[in-house]
Design an enzyme around this catalytic site. Structure first.
Site, PDB file in Angstrom:
ATOM      1  N   CYS A   1      17.083  73.801 -63.370  1.00 36.74           N
ATOM      2  CA  CYS A   1      16.063  74.826 -63.661  1.00 36.74           C
ATOM      3  C   CYS A   1      14.903  74.297 -64.499  1.00 36.74           C
ATOM      4  O   CYS A   1      13.835  74.899 -64.537  1.00 36.74           O
ATOM      5  CB  CYS A   1      16.709  76.010 -64.370  1.00 36.74           C
ATOM      6  SG  CYS A   1      18.060  76.720 -63.456  1.00 36.74           S
TER       7      CYS A   1
ATOM      8  N   HIS B   1      12.054  80.541 -68.764  1.00 32.81           N
ATOM      9  CA  HIS B   1      12.895  80.512 -67.572  1.00 32.81           C
ATOM     10  C   HIS B   1      13.567  81.878 -67.427  1.00 32.81           C
ATOM     11  O   HIS B   1      13.987  82.490 -68.409  1.00 32.81           O
ATOM     12  CB  HIS B   1      13.940  79.403 -67.702  1.00 32.81           C
ATOM     13  CG  HIS B   1      14.846  79.334 -66.521  1.00 32.81           C
ATOM     14  ND1 HIS B   1      14.362  79.257 -65.232  1.00 32.81           N
ATOM     15  CD2 HIS B   1      16.197  79.348 -66.411  1.00 32.81           C
ATOM     16  CE1 HIS B   1      15.377  79.220 -64.401  1.00 32.81           C
ATOM     17  NE2 HIS B   1      16.505  79.277 -65.083  1.00 32.81           N
TER      18      HIS B   1
ATOM     19  N   ASN C   1      17.234  84.425 -60.850  1.00 35.13           N
ATOM     20  CA  ASN C   1      16.950  83.061 -61.308  1.00 35.13           C
ATOM     21  C   ASN C   1      16.660  82.188 -60.077  1.00 35.13           C
ATOM     22  O   ASN C   1      17.540  81.957 -59.255  1.00 35.13           O
ATOM     23  CB  ASN C   1      18.203  82.566 -62.058  1.00 35.13           C
ATOM     24  CG  ASN C   1      18.075  81.145 -62.575  1.00 35.13           C
ATOM     25  OD1 ASN C   1      17.142  80.432 -62.232  1.00 35.13           O
ATOM     26  ND2 ASN C   1      19.022  80.744 -63.404  1.00 35.13           N
TER      27      ASN C   1
HETATM   28  O1  UT7 Z   1      19.990  78.446 -65.179  1.00 32.03           O
HETATM   29  C1  UT7 Z   1      21.240  78.518 -65.776  1.00 32.03           C
HETATM   30  C2  UT7 Z   1      22.127  79.441 -64.993  1.00 32.03           C
HETATM   31  N1  UT7 Z   1      23.122  80.134 -65.735  1.00 32.03           N
HETATM   32  C3  UT7 Z   1      22.858  81.110 -66.606  1.00 32.03           C
HETATM   33  O2  UT7 Z   1      21.762  81.394 -66.926  1.00 32.03           O
HETATM   34  C4  UT7 Z   1      24.039  81.861 -67.170  1.00 32.03           C
HETATM   35  C5  UT7 Z   1      23.846  82.289 -68.590  1.00 32.03           C
HETATM   36  N2  UT7 Z   1      24.856  83.267 -68.918  1.00 32.03           N
HETATM   37  C6  UT7 Z   1      24.700  84.558 -68.607  1.00 32.03           C
HETATM   38  O3  UT7 Z   1      23.671  84.982 -68.122  1.00 32.03           O
HETATM   39  C7  UT7 Z   1      25.840  85.509 -68.953  1.00 32.03           C
HETATM   40  O4  UT7 Z   1      26.831  84.803 -69.673  1.00 32.03           O
HETATM   41  C8  UT7 Z   1      26.472  86.139 -67.674  1.00 32.03           C
HETATM   42  C9  UT7 Z   1      25.512  87.156 -67.076  1.00 32.03           C
HETATM   43  C10 UT7 Z   1      26.795  85.069 -66.637  1.00 32.03           C
HETATM   44  C11 UT7 Z   1      27.758  86.855 -68.034  1.00 32.03           C
HETATM   45  O5  UT7 Z   1      27.504  87.825 -69.035  1.00 32.03           O
HETATM   46  P1  UT7 Z   1      28.457  87.900 -70.338  1.00 32.03           P
HETATM   47  O6  UT7 Z   1      27.987  89.028 -71.112  1.00 32.03           O
HETATM   48  O7  UT7 Z   1      28.427  86.541 -70.995  1.00 32.03           O
HETATM   49  O8  UT7 Z   1      29.866  88.211 -69.694  1.00 32.03           O
HETATM   50  P2  UT7 Z   1      31.209  87.355 -69.753  1.00 32.03           P
HETATM   51  O9  UT7 Z   1      31.108  86.131 -68.921  1.00 32.03           O
HETATM   52  O10 UT7 Z   1      31.671  87.220 -71.161  1.00 32.03           O
HETATM   53  O11 UT7 Z   1      32.182  88.392 -69.013  1.00 32.03           O
HETATM   54  C12 UT7 Z   1      32.441  89.688 -69.543  1.00 32.03           C
HETATM   55  C13 UT7 Z   1      33.304  90.439 -68.543  1.00 32.03           C
HETATM   56  C14 UT7 Z   1      34.493  89.625 -68.039  1.00 32.03           C
HETATM   57  O12 UT7 Z   1      35.570  90.503 -67.880  1.00 32.03           O
HETATM   58  P3  UT7 Z   1      36.733  90.605 -68.993  1.00 32.03           P
HETATM   59  O13 UT7 Z   1      37.288  89.218 -69.132  1.00 32.03           O
HETATM   60  O14 UT7 Z   1      36.028  91.077 -70.258  1.00 32.03           O
HETATM   61  O15 UT7 Z   1      37.669  91.592 -68.405  1.00 32.03           O
HETATM   62  C15 UT7 Z   1      34.057  89.134 -66.699  1.00 32.03           C
HETATM   63  O16 UT7 Z   1      35.136  88.895 -65.827  1.00 32.03           O
HETATM   64  O17 UT7 Z   1      32.520  90.754 -67.384  1.00 32.03           O
HETATM   65  C16 UT7 Z   1      33.212  90.300 -66.206  1.00 32.03           C
HETATM   66  N3  UT7 Z   1      32.232  89.925 -65.209  1.00 32.03           N
HETATM   67  C17 UT7 Z   1      31.707  90.806 -64.337  1.00 32.03           C
HETATM   68  N4  UT7 Z   1      31.909  92.128 -64.172  1.00 32.03           N
HETATM   69  C18 UT7 Z   1      31.205  92.743 -63.190  1.00 32.03           C
HETATM   70  C19 UT7 Z   1      31.692  88.699 -64.969  1.00 32.03           C
HETATM   71  N5  UT7 Z   1      30.827  88.782 -63.958  1.00 32.03           N
HETATM   72  C20 UT7 Z   1      30.823  90.077 -63.539  1.00 32.03           C
HETATM   73  C21 UT7 Z   1      30.129  90.766 -62.529  1.00 32.03           C
HETATM   74  N6  UT7 Z   1      30.339  92.082 -62.411  1.00 32.03           N
HETATM   75  N7  UT7 Z   1      29.242  90.145 -61.708  1.00 32.03           N
END
Ligand code: UT7
Length: 332
Positions: free
Chosen positions: A118, A259, A289
């Site tokens: 990115c 970004h 993204n």
């Molecule tokens: O260019 C670089 C590319 N990558 C990025 O930019 C990623 C940067 N990170 C993020 O944007 C965030 O960390 C995410 C959007 C990917 C995730 O958000 P978060 O607030 O950090 O959530 P998390 O990974 O801590 O997950 C929280 C919960 C989990 O469930 P449990 O374990 O609490 O039961 C996940 O399994 O949300 C769940 N989860 C979802 N639920 C519904 C993860 N993805 C999803 C989804 N829909 N798509």
């Protein structure tokens, strides 16, 4: 403002976004997710998806020709083409050489790809600046083109909601009237490579039937949270370093173009930098993204909307797989 006089300016930009829109509701039908989760956790509402017959080269070609037309230049004027992409049409030869051929740039031009995920557009702008500083050319085409939909595991809800397809291009030429790159700061940390990668498909681990079945050739994010934290920390630091090097007080920044990965990352980075959200460009809700194409697409839209005019000072920040990150201040 102090700092050194600029060497390279962006004289034109253009973008290409495929027509097909994929909404969060469409994703609800593919994986266990919801529109409200995606909007609240990321800020994304929809993204563009290229059809099978539109590749990274196709999108890059259209953005490249658009930028050259806006600059009033012909493909034969281009001295160097730098392409950033995480989704090349094929591994060899480069996407840049294919774009060179497609647009009809001359054989006195050199063309190559860079791999910085990115952050690729900012890295590529700095390479262009260095080439101009060395007096090796007058017109450089930077193209960032990404068909992220082709490397996404559409069963993985942690990643498939985040990305979209598109391309942006910029023409880079010697500075005039104090316009151009004021300062830049780029870094990477290969220790963090496992956080975001395509584990299989390179020379170390060629594709096998088993790895294909397990989708190990697709994009894998190990810890979204850790990527999130690194993104805020690294972009905020890079932004501060750039403002310091250019001698820019924060109130001299007319527009911040971060970004576009997650609205919470954008808001935190802007807060750290001390830049109010009304000075921050956001199109994440419409495109998700688009990896390295994100920043040139934002610049092109910002100019079209009148948010970037000659003399505006724009602060760009990016981060991505590698991990890579960087920032650049530029007088438009
Ligand atoms: O260019 C670089 C590319 N990558 C990025 O930019 C990623 C940067 N990170 C993020 O944007 C965030 O960390 C995410 C959007 C990917 C995730 O958000 P978060 O607030 O950090 O959530 P998390 O990974 O801590 O997950 C929280 C919960 C989990 O469930 P449990 O374990 O609490 O039961 C996940 O399994 O949300 C769940 N989860 C979802 N639920 C519904 C993860 N993805 C999803 C989804 N829909 N798509």
């Amino acid at each position: 403002m102090n700092g050194r006089p600029p060497i390279a300016r962006v004289s034109a930009t253009a973008r290409f976004l495929p027509d097909q829109v994929m909404t969060n509701a469409d994703l609800e039908r593919l994986v266990d997710t919801s529109d409200s989760w995606i909007r609240e956790r990321t800020g994304i509402r929809e993204r563009r998806i290229a059809p099978d017959d539109i590749t990274a080269v196709d999108m890059g070609e259209r953005a490249a020709l658009g930028a050259l037309a806006k600059a009033g230049l012909e493909p034969s004027d281009v001295d160097m083409i730098v392409v950033s992409t995480a989704t090349p049409d094929r591994l060899l030869p480069s996407t840049a050489c294919e774009i060179q051929s497609r647009i009809g740039a001359s054989r006195s031009c050199l063309a190559f790809d860079i791999s910085a995920a990115c952050t690729g557009f900012l890295y590529a702008l700095s390479i262009a600046e260095g080439y101009l500083a060395a007096g090796r050319g007058e017109t450089i085409l930077v193209v960032s083109t990404e068909k992220m939909s082709s490397i996404i595991d559409w069963d993985d809800r942690a990643t498939c909601i985040l990305f979209g397809d598109g391309a942006g291009a910029a023409v880079v030429q010697p500075s005039r009237n104090g316009e151009g790159i004021l300062a830049s700061f780029h870094r990477s940390d290969g220790d963090l490579a496992p956080l975001l990668q395509r584990p299989v498909g390179g020379a170390a681990k060629p594709l096998t039937e088993e790895s294909l079945r397990n989708r190990e050739h697709m994009l894998l994010m190990k810890s979204g949270r850790e990527v999130f934290r690194s993104a805020v920390r690294s972009m905020a630091h890079a932004g501060n370093m750039v403002m310091e090097e250019a001698g820019l007080d924060v109130d001299r920044i007319d527009l911040m173009v971060p970004h576009q990965a997650n609205s919470r990352i954008i808001e935190s980075t802007a807060r750290y930098a001390g830049i109010p959200m009304d000075k921050v460009f956001v199109n994440l809700h419409r495109y998700g993204n688009i990896s390295s194409a994100t920043i040139p697409v934002c610049l092109d839209e910002a100019e079209e909307e009148g948010r970037l005019v000659p003399g505006s000072v724009v602060l760009m920040t990016a981060f991505g797989a590698g991990l890579t990150w960087g920032a650049m201040a530029l007088r438009w």
